[in-house]
Design an enzyme around this catalytic site. Structure first.
Site, PDB file in Angstrom:
ATOM      1  CD  GLU A  69       0.099  -3.657  -1.693  1.00 60.19           C
ATOM      2  OE1 GLU A  69      -1.623  -3.353  -1.940  1.00 60.19           O
ATOM      3  OE2 GLU A  69       0.532  -2.735  -0.738  1.00 60.19           O
TER       4      GLU A  69
HETATM    5  C1  ACM Z   1      -1.366  -2.678   2.580  1.00 55.21           C
HETATM    6  O1  ACM Z   1      -2.893  -2.021   2.696  1.00 55.21           O
HETATM    7  N1  ACM Z   1      -1.197  -2.451   1.659  1.00 55.21           N
HETATM    8  C2  ACM Z   1      -1.094  -2.955   3.953  1.00 55.21           C
END
Ligand code: ACM
Length: 526
Positions: free
Chosen positions: A334
């Site tokens: 992310e």
């Molecule tokens: C995640 O759940 N951002 C690895």
């Protein structure tokens, strides 16, 4: 390979027939217990069970006989520590005499497998390595009445049913991840979870040590990371961090339970706590405020600044020095505020630093969008709805040699709600009931991935909504037992109807241990 599978499948059917003979209802018999090893009790399902012969009775005369080695003695002391409070027996750990014997021997056990033989004269657990003995001890625990887990003297009798178990894990990676950043958990809370994971033969504890909401590990060269960056958490509580001694205590305790700690510092995104602690890490030189919300994707290290790499190297050096294990997890998920070209550049520069300090890189599967280092592992956290393109990117990396740890969010993210009424947890990957969590095969989960690329499974537990051990347990149990089974048991034993009966048998053990758990309507609890 095909032949071996046929043989295993046949064995699986025989086991089911034998299981039906022991207990047609799946109920755990009351009273003194079964005389032959029951097939409806042990989680994860052993590779093979041959019930037969008479049971061994643990008495005040029982000794725990060990090899004259520190590591074997340690496993013996651990077993004694479980048995003494509830049996009230002395159970000396000695190198002579008999009763329960733990011995190392050459054999086809692998690094973690074991053989357990039980008859009227005693119980012998044999393994090539202490880890195998330790896992064998977990099986022995589950063959004894659940009351053995209590911390006060119970009536017994303490019968270990007769027969032979030969057992070895399907995968070398059987992990659980705990997010100590969104809410901080104390050393004792982490140790408690480790003890619970050990019962199900997990061998990796992944600690998510940094995120936007908190930096949880002391780094001497950048002290404000912990003292300031660790000073809050989701919702604005006091947060906290581990001193290096605290952290060593967690590592030591996990090692005593044969779990390797995998530390994660999540970079270049998920870094608000670090950016808030040091203004100079920001591209504009201005520190953002601490963050106590639950959004993701808004923070990034400054990829163009040399200081960023000094910072990363200092952190990796100090973390590697605290880590006896092989791996260092650098996150990489992310990174929505890091342009893709910068992300690739960043990972190209950071991965060699991990190697320089003697560790192997792990990243969330977004790392496969850059160039994973040789030997690196990628942790897949997608779901059914993940795009074919993203799945193929991961599969292509796997075909090129990147090992995979499977953590599909809509299967084994333990923070997903069970259903709409679950008071804790999140639901962005959907509701995940116990059966959905268990009923998939890591071996053929991702199309185009060679079976050899799959190193195992790991169950993450994100803590946006979790504050206490009770919260951890309610979300982990019962699903974490299913993850253990996916990681340990041969694929031929995979069967929901058989599993749910063995799972139900765990409940009285959890009650004896004071473990809070979700009473799923899918499981035939007794
Ligand atoms: C995640 O759940 N951002 C690895």
């Amino acid at each position: 390979m095909r032949q071996r599978h046929r043989t295993l499948r046949l064995l699986g059917s025989l086991l089911l027939v034998a299981a039906a003979g022991v207990s047609a209802t799946g109920a755990v018999p009351a009273g003194p217990g079964p005389t032959a090893i029951p097939l409806d009790r042990v989680v994860p399902a052993p590779a093979s069970v041959a019930p037969g012969g008479s049971p061994y009775r643990i008495t005040d005369g029982t000794r725990i006989r060990v090899d004259d080695s520190r590591e074997v003695r340690r496993v013996g002391e651990y077993l004694a520590g479980i048995l003494r409070p509830s049996t009230g027996y002395r159970l000396p750990v000695t190198t002579h005499g008999g009763g329960i014997r733990l011995r190392l021997a050459e054999g086809a056990f692998g690094a973690e497998g074991y053989r357990l033989d039980s008859d009227r004269r005693g119980v012998v657990i044999t393994a090539a390595r202490p880890a195998g003995l330790f896992h064998g001890v977990q099986t022995l625990r589950q063959l004894l009445p659940a009351a053995v887990e209590k911390d006060s003297v119970q009536p017994g009798p303490w019968l270990v049913a007769g027969g032979t178990i030969k057992d070895t894990p399907r995968y070398g990676w059987r992990g659980a991840m705990l997010d100590v950043s969104r809410h901080f958990f104390s050393v004792d809370e982490v140790k408690r979870y480790v003890d619970q994971l050990a019962l199900y033969k997990f061998n990796k504890l992944h600690l998510h040590l940094s995120d936007d909401q908190g930096w949880r590990i002391a780094i001497d060269s950048w002290p404000r990371l912990a003292t300031y960056g660790g000073s809050t958490q989701v919702g604005g509580g006091p947060g906290g961090y581990y001193t290096k001694d605290d952290y060593r205590e967690i590592v030591r305790h996990a090692a005593s339970r044969h779990l390797e700690v995998v530390p994660e510092i999540d970079i270049p995104g998920h870094t608000n706590a670090a950016l808030a602690s040091y203004a100079e890490l920001n591209c504009d030189g201005v520190a953002p405020p601490l963050y106590t919300g639950t959004e993701v994707g808004f923070s990034s290290l400054c990829v163009g600044k040399d200081l960023t790499y000094d910072f990363v190297e200092d952190v990796i050096r100090e973390l590697a020095a605290l880590t006896p294990g092989r791996y260092l997890h650098i996150g990489g998920d992310e990174a929505h505020s890091t342009p893709h070209a910068d992300y690739v550049k960043f990972m190209d520069r950071v991965q060699p630093v991990v190697a320089e300090y003697g560790k192997t890189v792990i990243g969330w599967h977004q790392l496969t969008g850059a160039s994973p280092a040789k030997g690196a592992l990628a942790q897949y956290w997608g779901l059914d709805g993940t795009s074919a393109q993203e799945k193929e990117q991961v599969a292509a990396a796997a075909r090129a040699g990147t090992g995979l740890i499977l953590s599909p969010a809509d299967r084994i993210y333990l923070d997903m709600k069970y259903d709409e009424s679950t008071p804790l947890g999140l639901s962005w990957a959907g509701y995940v009931e116990v059966r959905r969590s268990y009923d998939w095969d890591p071996g053929d989960y991702l199309a185009g991935v060679p079976e050899s690329a799959v190193r195992g499974v790991e169950a993450p537990l994100w803590s946006e909504t979790l504050r206490t051990s009770e919260d951890i347990e309610y979300m982990a149990f019962p699903r974490v037992a299913g993850v253990a089974e996916l990681g340990w048991s041969p694929a031929v034993t995979h069967d929901w109807d058989a599993y749910k009966v063995r799972l139900a048998a765990q409940a009285e053990r959890w009650e004896a241990l004071g473990i809070s758990f979700y009473r799923s309507p899918q499981v035939p609890w007794l």
